[in-house]
Design an enzyme around this catalytic site. Structure first.
Site, mmCIF file in Angstrom:
data_model
loop_
_atom_site.group_PDB
_atom_site.id
_atom_site.type_symbol
_atom_site.label_atom_id
_atom_site.label_comp_id
_atom_site.label_asym_id
_atom_site.label_seq_id
_atom_site.Cartn_x
_atom_site.Cartn_y
_atom_site.Cartn_z
ATOM 1 N N LYS A 53 38.454 -45.297 16.008
ATOM 2 C CA LYS A 53 39.014 -44.771 17.340
ATOM 3 C C LYS A 53 38.828 -46.340 17.714
ATOM 4 C CE LYS A 53 34.820 -46.598 18.824
ATOM 5 N NZ LYS A 53 34.269 -48.547 19.085
ATOM 6 N N GLY A 59 23.041 -57.554 15.832
ATOM 7 C CA GLY A 59 23.561 -57.949 16.972
ATOM 8 C C GLY A 59 24.207 -57.132 17.990
ATOM 9 N N LYS A 117 30.360 -47.888 12.504
ATOM 10 C CA LYS A 117 31.110 -47.889 13.054
ATOM 11 C C LYS A 117 32.305 -48.276 11.628
ATOM 12 C CE LYS A 117 30.701 -45.877 17.839
ATOM 13 N NZ LYS A 117 30.435 -46.333 18.903
ATOM 14 N N TRP A 125 24.972 -54.781 19.411
ATOM 15 C CA TRP A 125 24.546 -53.247 19.449
ATOM 16 C C TRP A 125 23.076 -52.779 18.723
ATOM 17 C CZ3 TRP A 125 23.602 -48.998 21.787
ATOM 18 C CH2 TRP A 125 24.279 -47.721 21.029
HETATM 19 N N1 LIG Z 1 28.441 -53.757 20.488
HETATM 20 C C1 LIG Z 1 28.491 -52.404 21.599
HETATM 21 O O1 LIG Z 1 29.438 -51.924 21.878
HETATM 22 C C2 LIG Z 1 28.818 -51.510 19.808
HETATM 23 C C3 LIG Z 1 28.479 -50.269 20.508
HETATM 24 C C4 LIG Z 1 28.555 -48.824 19.630
HETATM 25 C C5 LIG Z 1 28.482 -49.270 17.826
HETATM 26 N N2 LIG Z 1 28.664 -50.196 17.570
HETATM 27 C C6 LIG Z 1 29.276 -50.952 15.671
HETATM 28 O O2 LIG Z 1 27.609 -51.185 15.310
HETATM 29 C C7 LIG Z 1 28.681 -51.699 14.390
HETATM 30 C C8 LIG Z 1 27.404 -53.541 14.290
HETATM 31 O O3 LIG Z 1 28.496 -54.098 16.150
HETATM 32 P P1 LIG Z 1 27.375 -54.648 16.476
HETATM 33 O O4 LIG Z 1 28.130 -55.062 17.628
HETATM 34 O O5 LIG Z 1 25.851 -55.106 16.545
HETATM 35 O O6 LIG Z 1 27.759 -56.122 15.814
HETATM 36 P P2 LIG Z 1 28.451 -57.520 16.532
HETATM 37 O O7 LIG Z 1 29.769 -57.290 16.795
HETATM 38 O O8 LIG Z 1 27.662 -58.340 17.207
HETATM 39 O O9 LIG Z 1 28.265 -58.740 14.996
HETATM 40 C C9 LIG Z 1 27.511 -59.628 14.528
HETATM 41 C C10 LIG Z 1 26.064 -59.785 14.438
HETATM 42 O O10 LIG Z 1 26.647 -59.767 13.045
HETATM 43 C C11 LIG Z 1 25.970 -60.242 12.245
HETATM 44 N N3 LIG Z 1 26.955 -61.343 10.917
HETATM 45 C C12 LIG Z 1 26.860 -62.083 10.760
HETATM 46 N N4 LIG Z 1 27.578 -62.802 9.390
HETATM 47 C C13 LIG Z 1 26.599 -61.605 8.742
HETATM 48 C C14 LIG Z 1 27.038 -61.799 7.172
HETATM 49 N N5 LIG Z 1 27.486 -61.941 6.631
HETATM 50 N N6 LIG Z 1 25.614 -61.036 6.435
HETATM 51 C C15 LIG Z 1 25.040 -60.161 7.300
HETATM 52 N N7 LIG Z 1 25.634 -60.346 9.306
HETATM 53 C C16 LIG Z 1 25.594 -61.184 9.630
HETATM 54 C C17 LIG Z 1 25.453 -61.351 12.948
HETATM 55 O O11 LIG Z 1 24.299 -62.397 12.647
HETATM 56 C C18 LIG Z 1 25.185 -60.300 14.125
HETATM 57 O O12 LIG Z 1 24.166 -59.870 14.054
HETATM 58 C C19 LIG Z 1 29.380 -52.260 14.255
HETATM 59 O O13 LIG Z 1 30.088 -51.177 12.688
HETATM 60 C C20 LIG Z 1 29.965 -51.732 15.609
HETATM 61 O O14 LIG Z 1 31.573 -51.241 15.692
HETATM 62 C C21 LIG Z 1 29.083 -51.264 18.474
HETATM 63 O O1 LIG Z 2 33.431 -52.996 21.296
HETATM 64 P P1 LIG Z 2 34.101 -52.242 20.848
HETATM 65 O O2 LIG Z 2 35.834 -52.225 21.060
HETATM 66 O O3 LIG Z 2 33.974 -52.583 19.725
HETATM 67 O O4 LIG Z 2 33.315 -50.338 20.793
HETATM 68 C C1 LIG Z 2 31.757 -50.496 21.174
HETATM 69 C C2 LIG Z 2 31.987 -49.655 21.286
HETATM 70 O O5 LIG Z 2 31.797 -49.018 19.965
HETATM 71 C C3 LIG Z 2 32.277 -48.466 21.762
HETATM 72 O O6 LIG Z 2 31.339 -46.794 21.615
#
Ligand SMILES: NC(=O)c1ccc[n+]([C@@H]2O[C@H](COP(=O)([O-])OP(=O)(O)OC[C@H]3O[C@@H](n4cnc5c(N)ncnc54)[C@H](O)[C@@H]3O)[C@@H](O)[C@H]2O)c1
Ligand SMILES: O=P(O)(O)OC[C@H](O)CO
Length: 474
Positions: free
Chosen positions: A221, A21, A136, A23
């Protein structure tokens, strides 16, 4: 590079990114670039991509598979538009094929998809693999208990796990903007290996041991960030109220960790995974953004807004608030966590967003002092055996967790009249430290007592009790 068909070099360590996704894709930029200069690693990094066919909004890519677009154009056009991914990042739609030969597994799926991924991977990965979770969120399918995802992954896959949590809005990391993050691994050496894979001059990593609190910070958070967004939606750009929400949210995060996951170190909350992530999430994250819109558009549901605003990305805070609420209500503790509880009720439309402040106006933090006791040099703390005291005293003391023996025991006995309720738990830190939440009536008495000649300590402790005491006793 024609992706998964490329043969891996024998003997080299392999890395798999489980998730792609926003991240996961940003992180693949760091790993793909760093691994080129790490001779012990295979240069090809497989990235598990949940396959989807791109719809008409993706122009020339519409109708194509997302994996095909990533492997030919080296861009995740859906989740990290506008960023070229390194050529050695190979999208793989079959989770088992992506992960089965990996020595290092990096989990970065939205937390609601982890359970199913683990079911698919159980028994299919290298027994010697090591994992790190960037996810997270928490795990609460039974609705009565709550668990760390890293623990769940270890239990299911039988591999050691650490976490990477920090102030890391993915798009900003992908843009190369300076930031910090925290890797937590009980085995610091393992943490250092992941650091090598991910650190850059603009992505500074601190490695610590406290997996528990680091992971709790990352999950909890998201609830506070949603509340910060509600504040923005109700009060606009004003910041005093939002600051109060952030501080009270931090206090609830710490209390949740102390009460339900004892053994972590409070200092972890000062790392990027703690206060850093809280700040960036409450100002720049998706939870904040959707929380604001939700408060400002009462007719819409969270699902409507997530679909409209996030382009397929997933909101974590509302789900985590619900999971935490199941657990707190099962324990009869909702009132001790009024901010977490209010966020859940707002998300469920059981409370109007503008009632959030009513819910926290009489917050327990306004009635109790927090007491930190550091570095007691007595026989038990020196032996690395902190004392855990947990007792509701005369309905005045809310919660007491003191990971320090001598003073805690003495105070408990002389001031509070405790003769029981003192438990010992295993080695934690060489010197005890911890937090006590006390009614203000107690503070003066304690202050007087520990300054009296009744206190005989065989070392130089540093004691601070709320605003009442701040100094060194000899
Ligand atoms: N995006 C950020 O800024 C960020 C930063 C740090 C940590 N995180 C954490 O990282 C984790 C992943 O977040 P993200 O932002 O990469 O994801 P995202 O919010 O972009 O979610 C989309 C992802 O989910 C996948 N998806 C959708 N349906 C699915 C299914 N049925 N089975 C498996 N995958 C499926 C999609 O293919 C895509 O890869 C989360 O826990 C988030 O809190 C995110
Ligand atoms: O966009 P949020 O609220 O899922 O937060 C993204 C990251 O966790 C920030 O560190």
């Amino acid at each position: 590079m024609s992706g998964s068909k490329k043969l891996a070099a024998p003997g080299l360590l392999k890395v798999c990114i489980v998730g792609s996704g926003n991240w996961g894709s940003a992180v693949s930029k760091l790993i793909g670039a760093n691994i080129i200069n790490a001779p012990e690693f295979d240069k090809t990094v497989k990235m598990y991509v949940f396959e989807e066919i791109l719809d008409a909004t993706f122009g020339e890519n519409s109708g194509k598979k997302l994996t095909a677009v990533i492997n030919t154009k080296h861009e995740n056009v859906k989740y990290l538009k506008g960023h070229r991914l390194p050529d050695n990042i190979v999208a793989e739609p079959d989770l088992v094929v992506a992960a089965q030969d990996a020595d290092y597994l990096i989990f970065v799926l939205p937390h609601q998809f982890i359970g199913k991924a683990l079911d698919n991977l159980t028994g299919k990965i290298k027994p010697s693999a090591v994992g790190m979770s960037l996810v997270k969120g928490l795990y609460n399918p039974e609705k009565t208990n709550i668990r760390l995802l890293s623990t769940v992954i270890t239990d299911k896959l039988k591999i050691p796990m650490g976490v990477l949590m920090g102030a890391n809005v993915a798009n900003e990391v992908a843009d190369g903007l300076f930031c910090e993050t925290t890797i937590a691994f009980k085995e610091l050496k393992q943490g250092q290996i992941f650091k090598k894979l991910m650190q850059t001059p603009d992505f500074r990593i601190t490695v610590i041991k406290d997996v528990t609190n680091a992971e709790l910070c990352g999950a909890l958070k998201n609830i506070v960030a949603f509340a910060a967004g509600v504040s923005d939606g109700v009060f606009g750009e004003k910041t005093n109220t939002k600051a109060a929400i952030i501080r009270l949210g931090l206090m609830e995060m710490m209390k949740f960790a102390e009460q339900f996951f004892p053994g972590g170190t409070p200092e972890t909350f000062l790392q990027s995974c703690g206060i850093g992530d809280l700040v960036t999430s409450c100002f720049g994250g998706r939870n904040r953004k959707v929380g604001e819109a939700f408060a400002a558009s009462p007719a819409k549901t969270l699902d409507d807004l997530s679909k409209e605003m996030l382009g397929g990305q997933q909101l974590q805070g509302a789900r985590t608030a619900e999971e935490v609420n199941y657990f707190l209500s099962h324990k009869g503790k909702e009132k001790d966590f009024p901010l977490f509880t209010a966020v859940h009720q707002i998300c469920k439309k059981e409370m109007a967003p503008n009632k959030l402040i009513d819910a926290i106006r009489q917050h327990p933090e306004h009635h109790h002092f927090r007491v930190s006791v550091h570095g007691f040099n007595d026989e038990r703390s020196a032996a690395g055996k902190p004392v855990f005291i947990y007792k509701n005293l005369l309905q005045r003391l809310i919660t007491t967790i003191v990971t320090c023996s001598h003073l805690a025991t003495t105070l408990a006995k002389h001031l509070l009249g405790w003769e029981e309720g003192i438990l010992y738990f295993g080695a934690n830190e060489p010197l005890g430290q911890g937090i006590v939440s006390l009614h203000p009536d107690m503070v003066d008495a304690i202050n007087t007592y520990i300054h009296s000649d009744k206190v005989k300590l065989n070392g130089p402790p540093l004691i601070s009790i709320g605003q009442a005491i701040n100094g060194t006793l000899n």
